[in-house]
Design an enzyme around this catalytic site. Structure first.
Site, PDB file in Angstrom:
ATOM      1  N   SER A 190      -6.362  10.709  -3.572  1.00  0.00           N
ATOM      2  CA  SER A 190      -6.207  12.142  -3.844  1.00  0.00           C
ATOM      3  C   SER A 190      -7.520  12.918  -3.761  1.00  0.00           C
ATOM      4  O   SER A 190      -7.731  13.861  -4.514  1.00  0.00           O
ATOM      5  CB  SER A 190      -5.505  12.371  -5.189  1.00  0.00           C
ATOM      6  OG  SER A 190      -4.219  11.760  -5.177  1.00  0.00           O
ATOM      7  N   GLY A 222      -6.189  10.399   2.558  1.00  0.00           N
ATOM      8  CA  GLY A 222      -4.820  10.301   3.072  1.00  0.00           C
ATOM      9  C   GLY A 222      -4.229  11.682   3.267  1.00  0.00           C
ATOM     10  O   GLY A 222      -4.416  12.335   4.295  1.00  0.00           O
ATOM     11  N   GLY A 223      -3.504  12.161   2.257  1.00  0.00           N
ATOM     12  CA  GLY A 223      -2.785  13.434   2.344  1.00  0.00           C
ATOM     13  C   GLY A 223      -3.619  14.585   2.887  1.00  0.00           C
ATOM     14  O   GLY A 223      -3.193  15.306   3.805  1.00  0.00           O
ATOM     15  N   HIS A 259      -5.518  -2.242   2.925  1.00  0.00           N
ATOM     16  CA  HIS A 259      -5.065  -1.055   2.184  1.00  0.00           C
ATOM     17  C   HIS A 259      -3.995  -1.480   1.167  1.00  0.00           C
ATOM     18  O   HIS A 259      -3.199  -2.382   1.437  1.00  0.00           O
ATOM     19  CB  HIS A 259      -4.497  -0.021   3.166  1.00  0.00           C
ATOM     20  CG  HIS A 259      -4.236   1.299   2.511  1.00  0.00           C
ATOM     21  ND1 HIS A 259      -3.112   1.535   1.761  1.00  0.00           N
ATOM     22  CD2 HIS A 259      -4.972   2.441   2.466  1.00  0.00           C
ATOM     23  CE1 HIS A 259      -3.178   2.775   1.275  1.00  0.00           C
ATOM     24  NE2 HIS A 259      -4.288   3.342   1.695  1.00  0.00           N
ATOM     25  N   GLY A 283      -2.045   9.182  -3.268  1.00  0.00           N
ATOM     26  CA  GLY A 283      -0.881  10.019  -2.977  1.00  0.00           C
ATOM     27  C   GLY A 283      -0.213  10.587  -4.223  1.00  0.00           C
ATOM     28  O   GLY A 283       0.903  11.095  -4.159  1.00  0.00           O
ATOM     29  N   GLU A 302      -1.277  -0.270   0.366  1.00  0.00           N
ATOM     30  CA  GLU A 302       0.106  -0.219   0.870  1.00  0.00           C
ATOM     31  C   GLU A 302       0.422  -1.476   1.684  1.00  0.00           C
ATOM     32  O   GLU A 302       1.539  -1.982   1.650  1.00  0.00           O
ATOM     33  CB  GLU A 302       0.312   1.063   1.695  1.00  0.00           C
ATOM     34  CG  GLU A 302       0.369   2.289   0.769  1.00  0.00           C
ATOM     35  CD  GLU A 302      -0.104   3.590   1.388  1.00  0.00           C
ATOM     36  OE1 GLU A 302      -0.188   3.702   2.622  1.00  0.00           O
ATOM     37  OE2 GLU A 302      -0.406   4.522   0.607  1.00  0.00           O
ATOM     38  N   GLU A 333     -10.108   2.294  -3.810  1.00  0.00           N
ATOM     39  CA  GLU A 333      -8.947   3.163  -3.911  1.00  0.00           C
ATOM     40  C   GLU A 333      -8.069   2.727  -5.079  1.00  0.00           C
ATOM     41  O   GLU A 333      -7.251   1.809  -4.936  1.00  0.00           O
ATOM     42  CB  GLU A 333      -8.119   3.085  -2.615  1.00  0.00           C
ATOM     43  CG  GLU A 333      -8.862   3.526  -1.383  1.00  0.00           C
ATOM     44  CD  GLU A 333      -7.915   4.056  -0.309  1.00  0.00           C
ATOM     45  OE1 GLU A 333      -8.125   5.200   0.111  1.00  0.00           O
ATOM     46  OE2 GLU A 333      -6.970   3.353   0.072  1.00  0.00           O
ATOM     47  N   ASN A 355      -7.127   8.761   6.905  1.00  0.00           N
ATOM     48  CA  ASN A 355      -6.076   7.758   7.109  1.00  0.00           C
ATOM     49  C   ASN A 355      -4.755   8.512   7.255  1.00  0.00           C
ATOM     50  O   ASN A 355      -4.201   8.990   6.273  1.00  0.00           O
ATOM     51  CB  ASN A 355      -6.051   6.826   5.879  1.00  0.00           C
ATOM     52  CG  ASN A 355      -4.909   5.838   5.911  1.00  0.00           C
ATOM     53  OD1 ASN A 355      -4.201   5.711   6.905  1.00  0.00           O
ATOM     54  ND2 ASN A 355      -4.707   5.134   4.796  1.00  0.00           N
ATOM     55  N   TRP A 356      -4.296   8.611   8.487  1.00  0.00           N
ATOM     56  CA  TRP A 356      -3.098   9.425   8.744  1.00  0.00           C
ATOM     57  C   TRP A 356      -1.811   8.697   8.374  1.00  0.00           C
ATOM     58  O   TRP A 356      -0.735   9.279   8.415  1.00  0.00           O
ATOM     59  CB  TRP A 356      -3.069   9.872  10.211  1.00  0.00           C
ATOM     60  CG  TRP A 356      -4.225  10.755  10.599  1.00  0.00           C
ATOM     61  CD1 TRP A 356      -5.272  11.146   9.797  1.00  0.00           C
ATOM     62  CD2 TRP A 356      -4.478  11.359  11.876  1.00  0.00           C
ATOM     63  NE1 TRP A 356      -6.144  11.946  10.503  1.00  0.00           N
ATOM     64  CE2 TRP A 356      -5.681  12.096  11.790  1.00  0.00           C
ATOM     65  CE3 TRP A 356      -3.796  11.343  13.111  1.00  0.00           C
ATOM     66  CZ2 TRP A 356      -6.211  12.804  12.862  1.00  0.00           C
ATOM     67  CZ3 TRP A 356      -4.335  12.046  14.182  1.00  0.00           C
ATOM     68  CH2 TRP A 356      -5.527  12.772  14.056  1.00  0.00           C
ATOM     69  N   LYS A 357      -1.919   7.415   8.066  1.00  0.00           N
ATOM     70  CA  LYS A 357      -0.747   6.603   7.696  1.00  0.00           C
ATOM     71  C   LYS A 357       0.350   6.749   8.748  1.00  0.00           C
ATOM     72  O   LYS A 357       0.046   6.962   9.924  1.00  0.00           O
ATOM     73  CB  LYS A 357      -0.276   6.969   6.280  1.00  0.00           C
ATOM     74  CG  LYS A 357      -1.425   6.883   5.261  1.00  0.00           C
ATOM     75  CD  LYS A 357      -0.990   6.909   3.835  1.00  0.00           C
ATOM     76  CE  LYS A 357      -2.216   6.821   2.937  1.00  0.00           C
ATOM     77  NZ  LYS A 357      -1.901   6.742   1.522  1.00  0.00           N
TER      78      LYS A 357
HETATM   79  P1  PGA Z   1      -4.451   9.939  -0.586  1.00  0.00           P
HETATM   80  O1  PGA Z   1      -4.498   8.524   0.180  1.00  0.00           O
HETATM   81  O2  PGA Z   1      -5.705  10.679  -0.209  1.00  0.00           O
HETATM   82  O3  PGA Z   1      -3.208  10.605  -0.055  1.00  0.00           O
HETATM   83  O4  PGA Z   1      -4.379   9.651  -2.033  1.00  0.00           O
HETATM   84  C1  PGA Z   1      -5.690   7.793   0.300  1.00  0.00           C
HETATM   85  C2  PGA Z   1      -5.411   6.491   1.016  1.00  0.00           C
HETATM   86  O5  PGA Z   1      -4.364   5.877   0.777  1.00  0.00           O
HETATM   87  O6  PGA Z   1      -6.231   6.026   1.843  1.00  0.00           O
END
Ligand code: PGA
Length: 257
Positions: free
Chosen positions: A215, A236-237, A97, A175, A99, A169, A11-13
């Site tokens: 993470s 994500g990251g 998600h 993050g 967010e 998640e 997930n590149w956000k």
């Molecule tokens: P993260 O994000 O790996 O940076 O914790 C995961 C996500 O939000 O899908």
């Protein structure tokens, strides 16, 4: 019965302009595009879907979007429909998600409408659930997740359900560098599997992939992915860099052998 094929999704956000997205997609395709042991999905921002789609179309890397509209077309300024995503050869779409839930007011009801819109258009939803730190500390984790699943998947029928991917998640792990321990994650994943079995049936529940997100990185991927009910990761990251993303894919390949 063996476990389902692992799915590793990035997930590149809201990161990477098109040229950077293309570079990353090329590297991932180069490193992981020929193997078939693991399903690999990249979810770039909307602006890079077309170029990434062109780059990966002949490889084993598949395309996902990060969101979409619940509506099919019309006067919805700024929105992107399921049909538009299909048109770019998108296979998956991240829905619900945390967010989107926290910053854009997406309710379970909206997420459910999006799940239906995705399924009607042959897009596989990566349907996200997770508890906040306050909810975990109050001992509400399992009831929160159960509510999110029940409301998010309402009216989904068993014949369509196996194209759904669930991503657990924990919001406090996204993050933050804090990861759920493998045992904590497995506990929630096995409850999710149980609930899916009650909602649909045991056979469908065994086919639905349940990803862990929060993470995940090459250093902790082995022990998380080794858990019985963890079928992959939503990253994500660590997905913003080909080396770390492919490191996680390699863990999944090793564990599949
Ligand atoms: P993260 O994000 O790996 O940076 O914790 C995961 C996500 O939000 O899908």
């Amino acid at each position: 019965m063996g476990r389902v094929k692992y799915l590793i999704a990035g997930n590149w956000k809201m990161n990477k302009v098109t040229s950077d997205a293309s570079d990353l997609a090329k590297e991932i395709q180069h490193q992981a595009g020929n193997q078939t042991a693991v399903n690999v999905v990249v979810c770039p921002p909307f602006t890079s879907l077309q170029s990434v789609s062109n780059l990966i179309k002949d490889s084993n890397v598949q395309l996902g979007a990060q969101n979409m509209s619940a509506e099919s077309s019309g006067a919805f300024t700024g929105e992107v429909s399921a049909e538009m995503l299909r048109d770019l050869l998108t296979n998956y779409v991240i829905l619900g998600h945390s967010e989107r839930r926290a910053y854009y007011g997406e309710t379970d009801e909206v997420v459910n409408r999006k799940v239906h819109a995705a399924l009607e258009n042959s897009l596989k939803p990566i349907f996200c659930v997770g508890e906040t730190l306050e909810q975990r500390e109050a001992g509400q984790t399992l009831s929160i997740i159960q509510d999110q699943i029940k409301s998010g998947l309402i009216h989904v029928t068993a014949d369509k359900a196996d194209s759904i991917v669930v991503a657990y998640e924990p919001v406090w792990a996204i993050g933050t560098g804090k990861t759920a321990t493998p045992e904590m994650a497995q506990e929630v994943h096995s409850e999710i599997r149980k609930q899916l079995s009650e909602l649909f049936n045991a056979d469908v529940a065994s086919k639905i992939k349940i990803l862990y997100g929060g993470s995940m990185k090459p250093e902790n991927a082995d022990e998380l992915l080794a858990q019985e009910d963890i079928d992959g990761g939503l990253i994500g990251g660590a997905a913003l860099n080909a080396r770390s993303f492919c490191g996680i894919i390699e863990s999944a390949i090793r564990l599949s052998a």
